[in-house]
Scaffold this motif. Structure first.
Motif, PDB file in Angstrom:
ATOM      1  N   UNK A 218      10.508  -2.530  12.039  1.00 23.17           N
ATOM      2  CA  UNK A 218      10.293  -1.919  10.747  1.00 23.17           C
ATOM      3  C   UNK A 218      10.286  -3.036   9.567  1.00 23.17           C
ATOM      4  N   UNK A 219       9.542  -2.663   8.820  1.00 25.08           N
ATOM      5  CA  UNK A 219       9.119  -3.313   7.776  1.00 25.08           C
ATOM      6  C   UNK A 219      10.267  -2.909   6.568  1.00 25.08           C
ATOM      7  N   UNK A 220      10.427  -3.641   5.561  1.00 32.18           N
ATOM      8  CA  UNK A 220      11.243  -3.398   4.234  1.00 32.18           C
ATOM      9  C   UNK A 220      10.967  -1.898   3.958  1.00 32.18           C
ATOM     10  N   UNK A 221       9.761  -1.574   3.926  1.00 33.69           N
ATOM     11  CA  UNK A 221       9.241  -0.168   3.286  1.00 33.69           C
ATOM     12  C   UNK A 221       8.863   0.776   4.406  1.00 33.69           C
ATOM     13  N   UNK A 222       9.581   0.473   5.646  1.00 31.45           N
ATOM     14  CA  UNK A 222       9.448   1.488   6.698  1.00 31.45           C
ATOM     15  C   UNK A 222       8.171   1.795   7.321  1.00 31.45           C
ATOM     16  N   UNK A 223       7.388   0.808   7.337  1.00 34.30           N
ATOM     17  CA  UNK A 223       6.059   0.706   8.395  1.00 34.30           C
ATOM     18  C   UNK A 223       6.857   0.454   9.725  1.00 34.30           C
ATOM     19  N   UNK A 224       5.954   0.850  10.784  1.00 38.26           N
ATOM     20  CA  UNK A 224       6.351   0.064  12.141  1.00 38.26           C
ATOM     21  C   UNK A 224       5.019  -0.971  12.331  1.00 38.26           C
ATOM     22  N   UNK A 225       5.446  -2.145  12.544  1.00 36.03           N
ATOM     23  CA  UNK A 225       4.749  -3.248  13.000  1.00 36.03           C
ATOM     24  C   UNK A 225       4.624  -3.272  14.595  1.00 36.03           C
TER      25      UNK A 225
END
Length: 469
Positions: free
Chosen positions: A292-299
């Motif tokens: 998860x990224x800091x802005x709650x995307x999934x990589x």
């Protein structure tokens, strides 16, 4: 996936002010070619050791434009399948030394960010190495045994129920909790570039090194904007090392890809348990990884490596619809709860693959100092590598110059086209190997409940401590 932006997602999280190019001929004590992690850590540690030393860094575009600014942001030791090769090439003592050194770097990178005001979104979450079939369970069993041979005996092993509490994928059969962290790779490399300039390093962006040659005992680095004359040169261009003849056969450039979703809503996040926000990677030969990224995307990253003939490094390969389609399908298999989640970004980057899968540092016959070959796990190892390069330049024998990254034989790839065919065969073999059924009777695959039970017994049913992969 025609709607995908091929802009590197991480680049959108940090404004980029590209610095000026070299302005005419110059001289220095040390010239470093490449402003990624390897070159910048080397510059940082050199200036710490010798503040009066003059150091210049030349970079073709801007600091972090390459692999250092577009990777998945996993700060970890080498992958589990690499441990077998480390033991094979190095032996237990040398393999253990590498693991301990890189484990220190994982923590020191976080400390460096805090001390220097770099908001790299560093999270010491640990990494979950998961198994999604019985063959991968067997690989976890072997990895534990290999770690014990290297003197690393503490780990946290999770059975199916425990693992799915940590990462809510129905495909997960078990997991090994290993040490590691997550960060924003671009913010780290840009912050590192700022720090070294504050130390007095001269960074020349938009300045590609065209040739490197030794003339009358000095190094001459030619660029479109002038020539730098230096007493020592460090070449740290990772997968682009092949541009320089002495380094051409020492590593192979291969392409790998990642996808990034749109920001998830609270409702979407709630569908998948992921309380610790660890990085997650499966145990395939060509593993896929999630975070998860800091802005709650999934990589979602990894999967098959790609080669395009003649060691092609052309940026046009950053878009690869075949790779994106395969990654998208594996994402939805691992996270069926997120079948409606859309991807916003997709791009490819180059990996510097060393023949032994282990980073390589040293001097060429002419005296050129080099570091490369992280084979996809470079953030932590490059920090250790910066200390190695410092000590090689200063010509001193230390614990870092005695690491296996330096002292063990470094096999080379055959010249093209033979080396390229060998690389393509390896990729095919690993791809087929992931699809073959389990051939040996590992206990973990045949009786997984017993495998997990004999390593539990505490109230938490797991052993926690210093992790290893």
């Amino acid at each position: 996936m025609a709607q995908l932006s091929t802009e590197v997602y991480w680049h959108s999280t940090e404004p980029t002010e590209v610095g000026p190019p070299l302005d005419g001929d110059a001289s220095c004590d040390v010239c470093i070619v490449g402003a990624g992690y390897t070159g910048l850590w080397a510059a940082h540690f050199l200036k710490q050791a010798e503040p009066g030393m003059s150091v210049r860094v030349v970079e073709a575009k801007f600091a972090g434009e390459g692999a250092s600014g577009m990777n998945a942001g996993f700060v970890q030791m080498t992958a589990g399948k690499v441990l077998r090769r480390m033991l094979w090439y190095y032996g237990a003592e040398k393999a253990g030394g590498v693991y301990r050194a890189v484990a220190r770097s994982i923590l020191e990178i976080g400390r460096f960010c805090r001390q220097n005001g770099i908001d790299a979104q560093y999270e010491n979450t640990g990494i979950l190495q998961v198994a999604t079939d019985t063959k991968q369970l067997a690989r976890l069993e072997l990895q534990i045994k290999r770690a014990q041979r290297a003197g690393v005996t503490s780990f946290r092993l999770l059975d199916r129920e425990q693992a799915q509490e940590r990462i809510g994928s129905p495909t997960v059969l078990g997991a090994l909790k290993v040490s590691g962290a997550l960060l924003n790779p671009y913010r780290l490399v840009r912050g590192l570039a700022r720090v070294v300039q504050e130390q007095g390093v001269l960074l020349h962006e938009q300045t590609p090194a065209q040739t490197i040659e030794k003339v009358d005992g000095k190094w001459r680095i030619t660029t479109p904007h002038g020539t730098i004359t230096a007493n020592e040169v460090i070449v740290a261009t990772e997968a682009m090392q092949g541009a320089f003849p002495e380094l051409y056969a020492r590593q192979m450039p291969v392409w790998n890809y990642l996808l990034v979703t749109e920001p998830l809503t609270d409702e979407q996040l709630g569908r998948v348990p992921w309380p610790g926000r660890e990085g997650v990677a499966n145990s395939l030969s060509f593993s896929t990884a999630a975070r998860l990224t800091a802005d709650n995307r999934v990589l979602w990253a990894g999967g098959l490596w790609y080669m395009f003939g003649n060691r092609d490094t052309d940026p046009r390969h950053r878009r690869n619809d075949d790779a994106f389609d395969k990654l998208g399908a594996s994402f939805r298999e691992f996270f069926p709860q997120w079948r409606d989640v859309r991807f916003s970004h997709g791009n490819g980057g180059l990996i510097s693959w060393s023949h032994s899968f282990i980073p390589q540092f040293g001097r060429t016959d002419s005296g050129m100092v080099y570091g490369h070959g992280y084979t996809g796990s470079g953030i932590a190892a490059s920090h250790t590598g910066g200390k190695i390069l410092r000590d090689l330049v200063l010509r001193r024998k230390t614990e870092f110059t005695e690491l296996a990254f330096v002292t063990v034989n470094q096999p080379k790839f055959l010249p093209a086209p033979f080396g390229d065919k060998g690389g393509e065969f390896f990729i095919w073999r690993q791809r087929v190997g992931d699809r073959l059924p389990l051939l040996l009777p590992y206990k973990s695959a045949l009786a997984p409940n017993r495998f997990f039970a004999r390593r539990t017994g505490s109230p938490e049913r797991a052993t926690a401590g210093r992790s290893s992969d």
